[in-house]
Design a protein around this motif. Structure first.
Motif, short mmCIF file in Angstrom:
data_model
loop_
_atom_site.label_atom_id
_atom_site.label_comp_id
_atom_site.label_asym_id
_atom_site.label_seq_id
_atom_site.Cartn_x
_atom_site.Cartn_y
_atom_site.Cartn_z
N PHE A 1 0.83 -1.20 0.00
CA PHE A 1 0.00 0.00 0.00
C PHE A 1 0.87 1.26 0.00
O PHE A 1 0.63 2.19 -0.76
N GLN A 2 1.91 1.28 0.85
CA GLN A 2 2.79 2.44 0.92
C GLN A 2 3.50 2.68 -0.41
O GLN A 2 3.63 3.81 -0.87
N ARG B 1 0.95 3.96 -2.97
CA ARG B 1 0.56 5.33 -2.65
C ARG B 1 1.68 6.30 -3.06
O ARG B 1 1.42 7.35 -3.63
N TYR C 1 1.71 6.56 -6.90
CA TYR C 1 0.57 7.34 -7.38
C TYR C 1 0.76 8.82 -7.07
O TYR C 1 0.49 9.68 -7.91
N ALA C 2 1.29 9.14 -5.88
CA ALA C 2 1.53 10.54 -5.51
C ALA C 2 2.58 11.16 -6.44
O ALA C 2 2.42 12.30 -6.89
#
Length: 177
Positions: free
Chosen positions: A29-30, A33, A36-37
């Motif tokens: 997940f990290q 994320r 994507y950021a």
């Protein structure tokens, strides 16, 4: 092991389902994320982000689609092994302990990099690094480019990656865009 399954939701928003143990899910997940950021921060055309698959639409792989869009599998036209004496290949197989099962007739082996047309740049790179194909490559390339399934067993460091990757490259280039 963690599997991240991404789907585009309404408005093309990524929906990601993480499968695995809790610590692996958290790390996945990290990472997603952060990626994507960075993509949002850099913009759609950021050169440092790989965009493969962005904008692809789902395909309904039904019989009608497959009839309209055939999937070519036979790329034997890249082989330059026709006319090779079967006795030469049989002796070579015996020398290198290469065994081929459930494939009759066994296609001629690719004893030189020029026996398979992978493209000028690829062939030049191969010739700059190696003198000739490794046994697993010499026997698998003619089988794989013919579109047949293959399971190749060989020791670590024997050339299996290129045995599969280069014919896969030929197959990918030969498909409809």
């Amino acid at each position: 092991l963690c599997l991240a399954v991404a789907q585009l939701g309404e408005g093309r928003t990524p929906t990601i389902e993480y499968r695995g143990t809790s610590p692996e899910k958290k790390k996945a997940f990290q990472l997603m994320r952060a990626l994507y950021a960075k993509r949002l921060e850099s913009g759609e055309d950021a050169p440092d982000i790989v965009h493969y698959g962005m904008g692809l639409v789902p395909v309904d792989w039904d019989e009608t689609f497959l009839e309209k869009h055939p999937f070519p599998k036979d790329f034997t036209h890249v082989l330059r092994t026709e006319g090779r004496d079967p006795k030469t290949c049989a002796a070579w197989r015996a020398e290198y302990a290469v065994e081929v099962r459930n494939f009759d007739p066994v296609p001629p082996c690719a004893l030189e990099f020029t026996d398979v047309q992978f493209g000028k740049a690829v062939t030049q790179k191969l010739l700059s690094e190696f003198t000739r194909p490794m046994p697993i490559q010499a026997q698998t390339w003619p089988i794989i480019v013919s579109g047949r399934d293959l399971i190749g067993l060989a020791e670590t460091g024997s050339g299996k990656t290129l045995a599969y990757a280069l014919p896969a490259y030929v197959h990918l280039l030969g498909q409809e865009r």
